[in-house]
Scaffold this active site. Structure first.
Site, PDB file in Angstrom:
ATOM      1  N   ASN A   1       0.855  -1.200   0.000  1.00 12.45           N
ATOM      2  CA  ASN A   1       0.000   0.000   0.000  1.00 12.45           C
ATOM      3  C   ASN A   1       0.880   1.235   0.000  1.00 12.45           C
ATOM      4  O   ASN A   1       2.103   1.142   0.002  1.00 12.45           O
ATOM      5  CB  ASN A   1      -0.970  -0.031   1.186  1.00 12.45           C
ATOM      6  CG  ASN A   1      -0.221  -0.091   2.503  1.00 12.45           C
ATOM      7  OD1 ASN A   1       0.521   0.808   2.855  1.00 12.45           O
ATOM      8  ND2 ASN A   1      -0.397  -1.189   3.237  1.00 12.45           N
TER       9      ASN A   1
ATOM     10  N   ASP B   1      -4.812  -9.470  13.364  1.00 11.80           N
ATOM     11  CA  ASP B   1      -4.918  -8.047  13.726  1.00 11.80           C
ATOM     12  C   ASP B   1      -3.935  -7.810  14.878  1.00 11.80           C
ATOM     13  O   ASP B   1      -4.184  -8.219  16.023  1.00 11.80           O
ATOM     14  CB  ASP B   1      -6.362  -7.720  14.137  1.00 11.80           C
ATOM     15  CG  ASP B   1      -6.537  -6.219  14.337  1.00 11.80           C
ATOM     16  OD1 ASP B   1      -5.643  -5.573  14.935  1.00 11.80           O
ATOM     17  OD2 ASP B   1      -7.563  -5.687  13.882  1.00 11.80           O
TER      18      ASP B   1
ATOM     19  N   PHE C   1      -4.147   3.743  14.921  1.00 10.95           N
ATOM     20  CA  PHE C   1      -4.280   4.763  13.879  1.00 10.95           C
ATOM     21  C   PHE C   1      -5.336   4.285  12.905  1.00 10.95           C
ATOM     22  O   PHE C   1      -5.535   3.086  12.741  1.00 10.95           O
ATOM     23  CB  PHE C   1      -2.954   4.978  13.139  1.00 10.95           C
ATOM     24  CG  PHE C   1      -2.157   6.104  13.721  1.00 10.95           C
ATOM     25  CD1 PHE C   1      -1.562   5.968  14.965  1.00 10.95           C
ATOM     26  CD2 PHE C   1      -2.026   7.305  13.039  1.00 10.95           C
ATOM     27  CE1 PHE C   1      -0.843   7.015  15.518  1.00 10.95           C
ATOM     28  CE2 PHE C   1      -1.313   8.352  13.583  1.00 10.95           C
ATOM     29  CZ  PHE C   1      -0.714   8.210  14.821  1.00 10.95           C
TER      30      PHE C   1
ATOM     31  N   LYS D   1     -11.326  -2.650  18.640  1.00  8.40           N
ATOM     32  CA  LYS D   1      -9.936  -3.073  18.860  1.00  8.40           C
ATOM     33  C   LYS D   1      -9.575  -3.073  20.342  1.00  8.40           C
ATOM     34  O   LYS D   1      -8.509  -3.537  20.721  1.00  8.40           O
ATOM     35  CB  LYS D   1      -8.970  -2.156  18.105  1.00  8.40           C
ATOM     36  CG  LYS D   1      -9.267  -2.066  16.617  1.00  8.40           C
ATOM     37  CD  LYS D   1      -8.092  -2.407  15.759  1.00  8.40           C
ATOM     38  CE  LYS D   1      -8.487  -2.375  14.292  1.00  8.40           C
ATOM     39  NZ  LYS D   1      -7.519  -3.060  13.440  1.00  8.40           N
TER      40      LYS D   1
HETATM   41  N1  CTP Z   1      -3.948  -2.963  12.408  1.00  8.33           N
HETATM   42  C1  CTP Z   1      -3.193  -4.012  12.867  1.00  8.33           C
HETATM   43  N2  CTP Z   1      -3.241  -5.232  12.243  1.00  8.33           N
HETATM   44  C2  CTP Z   1      -4.028  -5.412  11.165  1.00  8.33           C
HETATM   45  C3  CTP Z   1      -4.821  -4.330  10.672  1.00  8.33           C
HETATM   46  C4  CTP Z   1      -4.740  -3.123  11.316  1.00  8.33           C
HETATM   47  O1  CTP Z   1      -2.453  -3.844  13.847  1.00  8.33           O
HETATM   48  N3  CTP Z   1      -4.054  -6.595  10.594  1.00  8.33           N
HETATM   49  C5  CTP Z   1      -3.908  -1.680  13.127  1.00  8.33           C
HETATM   50  C6  CTP Z   1      -3.318  -0.531  12.343  1.00  8.33           C
HETATM   51  O2  CTP Z   1      -1.920  -0.427  12.589  1.00  8.33           O
HETATM   52  C7  CTP Z   1      -4.075   0.659  12.894  1.00  8.33           C
HETATM   53  C8  CTP Z   1      -5.417   0.108  13.275  1.00  8.33           C
HETATM   54  O3  CTP Z   1      -5.240  -1.304  13.386  1.00  8.33           O
HETATM   55  O4  CTP Z   1      -3.490   1.131  14.111  1.00  8.33           O
HETATM   56  C9  CTP Z   1      -6.520   0.398  12.312  1.00  8.33           C
HETATM   57  O5  CTP Z   1      -6.174   0.004  11.018  1.00  8.33           O
HETATM   58  P1  CTP Z   1      -7.220   0.109   9.833  1.00  8.33           P
HETATM   59  O6  CTP Z   1      -6.598  -0.428   8.617  1.00  8.33           O
HETATM   60  O7  CTP Z   1      -7.818   1.486   9.811  1.00  8.33           O
HETATM   61  O8  CTP Z   1      -8.356  -0.836  10.383  1.00  8.33           O
HETATM   62  P2  CTP Z   1      -8.806  -2.254   9.990  1.00  8.33           P
HETATM   63  O9  CTP Z   1      -8.798  -3.075  11.221  1.00  8.33           O
HETATM   64  O10 CTP Z   1      -7.999  -2.774   8.857  1.00  8.33           O
HETATM   65  O11 CTP Z   1     -10.311  -1.963   9.555  1.00  8.33           O
HETATM   66  P3  CTP Z   1     -10.936  -1.588   8.131  1.00  8.33           P
HETATM   67  O12 CTP Z   1      -9.805  -1.585   7.123  1.00  8.33           O
HETATM   68  O13 CTP Z   1     -11.905  -2.658   7.893  1.00  8.33           O
HETATM   69  O14 CTP Z   1     -11.541  -0.226   8.333  1.00  8.33           O
END
Ligand code: CTP
Length: 405
Positions: free
Chosen positions: A209, A311, A328, A346
């Site tokens: 990304n 996650d 974030f 979370k």
């Molecule tokens: N994050 C993480 N591990 C993942 C996905 C996300 O630790 N597999 C953490 C990111 O570092 C960030 C937070 O979760 O601090 C939110 O990430 P985001 O991508 O906005 O959320 P998602 O859980 O991926 O939700 P969505 O994309 O469905 O909105």
């Protein structure tokens, strides 16, 4: 700017590293400081006063009896305006003078007459550094409250290699900025993830990304400047490691997950704060190929299957005795509601949402801080400034009993 309104007296003594003080004077001004240069006679043999005059826009002083200062009181006048004296480079001879309180030229007299902090960046041949008298002087100066910056180790101008090499101008500027930063995270262990992840499709292709890692690296640097012990787990990025930060490089989300868990599970593991800034891929390729995918004769595209990644943030937050967790989020609409939902999902006390979608790779940003009590904005600023504001928020929250969710 971190050195805004700081007035620094840059003292230059005789050593070949004096040329690096020219670059330092620029770097300190770039960070907001005003710089007044004072040179010893020996320093002027290595680099000329007009160089510093041009770089700082201030007259350079070398002589105790300089008629430009009334009453021949240059040694008092110049220090009373300074927030600190910084000696770059500090020769072995000058350290000896400082340790013994000698005052036989303008710079040494200024140091003795000062009522502000004194910092010094030693620079000398490794044998001179290792000699008993120098080491004795260094111990004495430390006991006297002088802050020594370095030295480092490496190639020396004399052709030898070893301890005594002056720190580089950007390292010195970082340490000087940290000296003026309130140590609000002193004693805290901080773990940060930053950057994108990369999920392989085959040995030469993958899915990633647009995260640049700039925000996470800026936060790591700000935490370090505020006295925290910082470990950074970074996805693929070309950014340099902030000074004093421990860094582990990873590629995939699962590697990032494992690196984070290793930091939390080690025998002497202690993490007080976990800041999850990385843009972690939600999915990986379940049927990634171990050899490069080739086009087929019938033109059929490859069939990629996805599997969900762990996650990382939610797993850390769910651990017994979890650190204070900061998430974030990049949301495209209804920031506050979606942010609040994500924060609760979370299980983290604080979620930082990027306002606007075009923040990836940019140098500035605008943030919304969301916690159980509601939300408030950090207005548009550079990522460096936002990181410093975030550190202040964090320090204030850690100072109170920690609400974990
Ligand atoms: N994050 C993480 N591990 C993942 C996905 C996300 O630790 N597999 C953490 C990111 O570092 C960030 C937070 O979760 O601090 C939110 O990430 P985001 O991508 O906005 O959320 P998602 O859980 O991926 O939700 P969505 O994309 O469905 O909105």
């Amino acid at each position: 700017m971190e050195l805004a309104k700081r007035h620094l007296l840059l003292g230059i003594t005789g050593g070949v590293a004096a040329y690096k003080a020219a670059e330092l004077s620029r770097e300190l001004q770039r960070r907001g400081a005003t710089v007044q240069v004072v040179m010893t006679e020996a320093a002027t043999r290595f680099i000329g006063p007009p160089t510093f005059q041009a770089l700082t826009g201030q007259p350079v002083f070398t002589d105790q009896w300089d008629p430009r200062i009334d009453n021949s009181m240059a040694h008092i006048e110049l220090t009373r305006r300074a927030d600190a004296i910084v000696i770059v480079p500090a020769s072995a001879d000058f350290l000896a003078k400082l340790a013994h309180g000698l005052a036989d030229d303008l710079l040494s007299t200024l140091c003795l007459a000062r009522n502000c902090p004194l910092l010094a960046a030693p620079a000398m041949n490794r044998e001179m550094w290792a000699q008993a008298p120098t080491q004795r002087n260094v111990r004495q100066l430390t006991a006297d409250g002088v802050r020594l910056l370095g030295p480092g180790s490496g190639d020396q101008a004399c052709g030898e290699t070893g301890m005594g090499r002056m720190l580089e101008p950007d390292e010195l500027a970082e340490d000087i900025a940290a000296f003026f930063t309130a140590q609000r995270l002193a004693g805290r262990e901080i773990l940060i993830t930053a950057g994108p992840t990369f999920e392989p499709i085959d040995p030469v292709r993958g899915i990633t990304n647009l995260s640049s890692g700039k925000m996470g690296f800026a936060i790591a640097r700000a935490c370090r400047q505020a006295g925290g012990q910082v470990t950074l787990v970074a996805g693929p990025t070309m950014l340099p490691t902030p000074r004093g930060v421990r860094r582990f490089d990873v590629r995939t989300a699962r590697q990032m997950h494992d690196a984070v868990m290793d930091r939390l599970d080690g025998p002497q593991a202690r993490v007080d704060v976990f800041i999850s800034v990385a843009a972690v891929a939600d999915w990986r390729i379940a049927n990634a190929s171990t050899s490069k995918l080739k086009k087929t004769a019938d033109g059929a595209p490859p069939q990629l299957q996805f599997a969900q990644n762990p996650d990382i943030l939610a797993s850390v937050a769910a651990r017994p005795g979890a650190p204070y967790c900061v998430g974030f989020a990049a949301e495209s609409e209804d920031l506050e509601r979606h942010g609040q939902e994500k924060r609760e999902r979370k299980g983290v006390p604080l979620l930082v949402a990027n306002i606007g979608h075009e923040t990836f790779g940019m140098d500035d940003n605008e943030l919304l801080l969301i916690d159980a009590g509601g939300s408030h904005r950090l207005p548009r600023a550079s990522k460096t400034e936002l990181a410093a504001s975030l550190v202040n928020e964090l320090a204030a929250r850690l100072a109170h009993p920690i609400a974990r969710s």
